[in-house]
Scaffold this motif. Sequence first.
Motif, PDB file in Angstrom:
ATOM      1  N   GLN A 122       0.855  -1.183   0.000  1.00  0.00           N
ATOM      2  CA  GLN A 122       0.000   0.000   0.000  1.00  0.00           C
ATOM      3  C   GLN A 122       0.890   1.231   0.000  1.00  0.00           C
ATOM      4  N   TYR A 123       0.748   2.057  -1.022  1.00  0.00           N
ATOM      5  CA  TYR A 123       1.506   3.299  -1.142  1.00  0.00           C
ATOM      6  C   TYR A 123       0.628   4.452  -0.677  1.00  0.00           C
ATOM      7  N   SER A 124       1.220   5.367   0.096  1.00  0.00           N
ATOM      8  CA  SER A 124       0.441   6.525   0.538  1.00  0.00           C
ATOM      9  C   SER A 124       1.326   7.758   0.640  1.00  0.00           C
ATOM     10  N   GLU A 125       0.665   8.888   0.457  1.00  0.00           N
ATOM     11  CA  GLU A 125       1.271  10.193   0.683  1.00  0.00           C
ATOM     12  C   GLU A 125       0.380  10.871   1.707  1.00  0.00           C
ATOM     13  N   GLU A 176      -2.260  10.856   4.341  1.00  0.00           N
ATOM     14  CA  GLU A 176      -3.371   9.931   4.604  1.00  0.00           C
ATOM     15  C   GLU A 176      -3.963   9.361   3.316  1.00  0.00           C
ATOM     16  N   GLU A 177      -3.494   9.846   2.159  1.00  0.00           N
ATOM     17  CA  GLU A 177      -4.082   9.453   0.884  1.00  0.00           C
ATOM     18  C   GLU A 177      -3.392   8.214   0.302  1.00  0.00           C
ATOM     19  N   VAL A 178      -4.176   7.158   0.100  1.00  0.00           N
ATOM     20  CA  VAL A 178      -3.672   5.939  -0.517  1.00  0.00           C
ATOM     21  C   VAL A 178      -3.763   6.114  -2.030  1.00  0.00           C
ATOM     22  N   VAL A 238      10.895  19.413  -1.870  1.00  0.00           N
ATOM     23  CA  VAL A 238      11.570  19.209  -0.587  1.00  0.00           C
ATOM     24  C   VAL A 238      10.599  19.325   0.580  1.00  0.00           C
ATOM     25  N   ASP A 239       9.622  20.207   0.479  1.00  0.00           N
ATOM     26  CA  ASP A 239       8.695  20.422   1.585  1.00  0.00           C
ATOM     27  C   ASP A 239       7.471  19.495   1.540  1.00  0.00           C
ATOM     28  N   ALA A 240       7.437  18.576   0.571  1.00  0.00           N
ATOM     29  CA  ALA A 240       6.312  17.638   0.476  1.00  0.00           C
ATOM     30  C   ALA A 240       6.409  16.585   1.580  1.00  0.00           C
ATOM     31  N   GLU A 241       5.261  16.065   1.961  1.00  0.00           N
ATOM     32  CA  GLU A 241       5.242  15.003   2.961  1.00  0.00           C
ATOM     33  C   GLU A 241       5.935  13.760   2.390  1.00  0.00           C
ATOM     34  N   CYS A 242       6.688  13.072   3.238  1.00  0.00           N
ATOM     35  CA  CYS A 242       7.419  11.888   2.781  1.00  0.00           C
ATOM     36  C   CYS A 242       6.445  10.739   2.547  1.00  0.00           C
ATOM     37  N   PRO A 243       6.382  10.234   1.320  1.00  0.00           N
ATOM     38  CA  PRO A 243       5.504   9.092   1.055  1.00  0.00           C
ATOM     39  C   PRO A 243       6.072   7.818   1.665  1.00  0.00           C
ATOM     40  N   ASN A 244       5.207   6.822   1.813  1.00  0.00           N
ATOM     41  CA  ASN A 244       5.700   5.529   2.272  1.00  0.00           C
ATOM     42  C   ASN A 244       4.996   4.404   1.532  1.00  0.00           C
ATOM     43  N   LEU A 245       5.671   3.293   1.507  1.00  0.00           N
ATOM     44  CA  LEU A 245       5.148   2.081   0.889  1.00  0.00           C
ATOM     45  C   LEU A 245       5.183   0.990   1.945  1.00  0.00           C
ATOM     46  N   ARG A 246       4.003   0.514   2.313  1.00  0.00           N
ATOM     47  CA  ARG A 246       3.901  -0.592   3.257  1.00  0.00           C
ATOM     48  C   ARG A 246       3.912  -1.887   2.456  1.00  0.00           C
ATOM     49  N   VAL A 247       4.775  -2.818   2.875  1.00  0.00           N
ATOM     50  CA  VAL A 247       4.908  -4.096   2.175  1.00  0.00           C
ATOM     51  C   VAL A 247       4.800  -5.224   3.197  1.00  0.00           C
ATOM     52  N   TRP A 248       3.938  -6.186   2.894  1.00  0.00           N
ATOM     53  CA  TRP A 248       3.784  -7.386   3.716  1.00  0.00           C
ATOM     54  C   TRP A 248       4.264  -8.585   2.907  1.00  0.00           C
TER      55      TRP A 248
END
Length: 161
Positions: A49-52, A54-56, A70-80
């Motif tokens: 699940q990739y999100s920036e 709260e937005e998936v 540079v000032d954008a929120e750091c995205p993350n990728l959740r991997v199971w």
Amino acid sequence: MADLLWDDVSCFFDPDLMGSLPDVRVPGASVEDWQSVLDLVVERGWKSQYSEGEEVLPVPRAEAVLARPVDAECPNLRVWPVAGVLSIFRFYADDEIDFDVNLRELQSQECLDVFCGFLREIGRRLGKPVLMDPESDPVHPVLGFDVETDRVVLLAEPLVR
């Protein structure tokens, strides 16, 4: 045969000693390496699940994620890689792949084997070491995937309480 035995390394999976979210990293990475990891997640069919914020969102190309302002929120990728074992990739920089694991989820030989397999998959794909550091000490890895031996190995002496 297991890369590591739980009885030998359980201290490195103790949240009180290591912090509950130790860092796992691939130093000397590139945008192409990030894309290889994103491709690996898809190829292996790992739930993700990739999100920036709260937005998936759908997973973008690595160069798009890493070119954010540079000032954008750091995205993350959740991997199971398997149910109950979560890794959270954080796109901080293009020259280091960085992700967290929750040690509370890695409390048995079976989970350790999954984790080692996950590190092996990433390390083999990139041809680079994948290192796990204590949460409070990001420059002294305790274990990691070693490219030359093609397995996960200890990089520090086990801790004693």
